[in-house]
Write a protein that holds these residues in place. Structure first.
Motif, mmCIF file in Angstrom:
data_model
loop_
_atom_site.group_PDB
_atom_site.id
_atom_site.type_symbol
_atom_site.label_atom_id
_atom_site.label_comp_id
_atom_site.label_asym_id
_atom_site.label_seq_id
_atom_site.Cartn_x
_atom_site.Cartn_y
_atom_site.Cartn_z
ATOM 1 N N LYS A 1 0.656 -1.274 -0.187
ATOM 2 C CA LYS A 1 -0.006 -0.392 0.202
ATOM 3 C C LYS A 1 0.937 0.829 0.305
ATOM 4 O O LYS A 1 1.670 1.642 0.035
ATOM 5 C CB LYS A 1 -0.739 0.063 1.021
ATOM 6 N N ASN A 2 0.276 2.211 -0.434
ATOM 7 C CA ASN A 2 0.759 4.010 -0.791
ATOM 8 C C ASN A 2 0.877 3.981 1.183
ATOM 9 O O ASN A 2 2.258 5.171 0.817
ATOM 10 C CB ASN A 2 0.299 4.942 -1.781
ATOM 11 N N PHE A 3 0.883 3.863 2.186
ATOM 12 C CA PHE A 3 0.792 4.348 3.464
ATOM 13 C C PHE A 3 1.639 3.797 3.838
ATOM 14 O O PHE A 3 2.214 4.786 4.497
ATOM 15 C CB PHE A 3 -0.544 3.733 4.016
ATOM 16 N N LEU B 1 4.973 5.859 1.900
ATOM 17 C CA LEU B 1 4.863 6.552 3.032
ATOM 18 C C LEU B 1 5.116 6.463 4.330
ATOM 19 O O LEU B 1 6.396 7.361 4.734
ATOM 20 C CB LEU B 1 3.872 7.927 2.816
ATOM 21 N N LEU B 2 5.189 5.385 5.362
ATOM 22 C CA LEU B 2 5.208 5.264 6.998
ATOM 23 C C LEU B 2 6.871 5.052 6.845
ATOM 24 O O LEU B 2 7.313 5.491 8.031
ATOM 25 C CB LEU B 2 4.261 4.484 7.394
ATOM 26 N N SER C 1 5.027 12.448 -1.720
ATOM 27 C CA SER C 1 3.792 12.321 -2.176
ATOM 28 C C SER C 1 3.508 12.418 -3.950
ATOM 29 O O SER C 1 2.166 11.800 -3.674
ATOM 30 C CB SER C 1 2.578 12.241 -0.905
#
Length: 320
Positions: free
Chosen positions: A85-87, A90-91, A155
């Motif tokens: 996942k993109n999240f 970024l995390l 992002s």
């Protein structure tokens, strides 16, 4: 300046996938073991009177958070695709900067505390452990908030079909005011001020030790304090000074403030090396715990002696 866009200069830093994968693979196991063991040791001494324990625990937690994200980074740089996942992307990106700036602040706090308590022993007696806890919570809140712009800045272009992450993330273009604000805060709060404070504490502790050595006052304890401050300064100088010098020009290049193609190539080539150097802090920080905290040295000796005694007892029993 010459008109050279960043895209036209991109081929010069295609090597970064190999560099990142190699660096993160090398530091993953040592970083994981050193910080896990260090955290366990620190927890054993949380009730002791060593005032730097709370800050060292937080430093180890910051390092461990970054280390635990390294397998995903390694996977991406080896396979050149991000199936998660993109999240999560970024995390992991966020944890990198959280580790860096939390580490910088806690290194600074350790240096300040050692210096102040060495030169003013009465303050050490009156200082409560809960003060360190409150300061640590405040550091996480402030640093955690201050690091949010970093993943937001990188992002651009992310969507449900995106397979890129980390170094290949798009860069959001900001106006000059926002760029200057972010750069100023990052450089001042995360580099210039900590550098000044750590340097001051190191020099003043060294001066204090020289003065006390002439009077033979608490030389042993103050020498330990000096080594603690020197180790904090060494980690800072090795890992963070090169990165923050390059970071300034990196923002200027990616924001198209600097458009000279030759200069872009230099900065975009050096930047991955400085970022890898900054990541090494998660392996260097445990040295502060192991080789400058007297409690660790004593505990290692006790553990080693207990192992030797147990082995001798087994050999004695088996020989009967």
């Amino acid at each position: 300046m010459a008109n050279g866009s960043l895209s036209n200069c991109k081929s010069v830093f295609d090597f970064q996938h190999t560099l990142y994968a190699t660096t993160y693979t090398i530091i993953f196991i040592p970083g994981l073991l050193a910080n896990s063991i260090g955290l366990w040791f620190l927890h054993q001494f949380i009730s002791k009177k060593n005032k730097a324990i709370i800050f060292m625990i937080n430093l180890a937690l910051a390092d461990l958070a970054h280390v635990l994200s390294l397998p995903l980074r390694i996977y991406y740089y080896i396979n050149h695709t991000w199936p998660f996942k993109n999240f999560l992307c970024l995390l992991c990106f966020y944890l990198k900067y959280l580790n860096m700036y939390a580490g910088i602040i806690f290194l600074t706090l350790i240096s300040v505390q050692r210096y102040v308590f060495t030169t003013n022993p009465f303050k050490a007696k009156d200082w409560k452990r809960r003060y360190d806890v409150a300061i640590s919570i405040g550091v996480w809140v402030v640093v955690g908030t201050a690091c949010l712009p970093f993943p937001i800045y990188r992002s651009s272009g992310l969507n449900n079909t995106t397979t890129s992450c980390f170094a290949d993330l798009g860069i959001k273009q900001m106006n000059a005011v926002n760029t200057i604000v972010m750069l100023t805060v990052a450089e001042l709060a995360g580099f210039v001020i900590p550098l000044t404070v750590i340097t001051y504490c190191t020099l003043k502790t060294r001066t204090q030790l020289k003065e006390d050595s002439l009077q033979c006052q608490n030389i042993k304890e103050k020498r330990k304090a000096l080594w603690m401050v020197i180790m904090c300064a060494s980690v800072f100088f090795i890992c963070f000074i090169p990165y923050h010098i390059i970071f300034f020009f990196y923002i200027m290049v990616t924001s198209h403030v600097i458009q000279n193609c030759t200069f872009q190539k230099i900065i975009m080539t050096v930047h991955p090396f400085s970022l890898c150097l900054a990541s090494i802090n998660c392996c260097l920080n445990p040295i502060i715990y192991y080789f400058t905290a007297s409690e660790f040295q004593n505990e290692v000796v006790k553990y080693s002696n207990s192992v030797v005694r147990a082995r001798l007892m087994r050999e004695s029993v088996s020989s009967r």
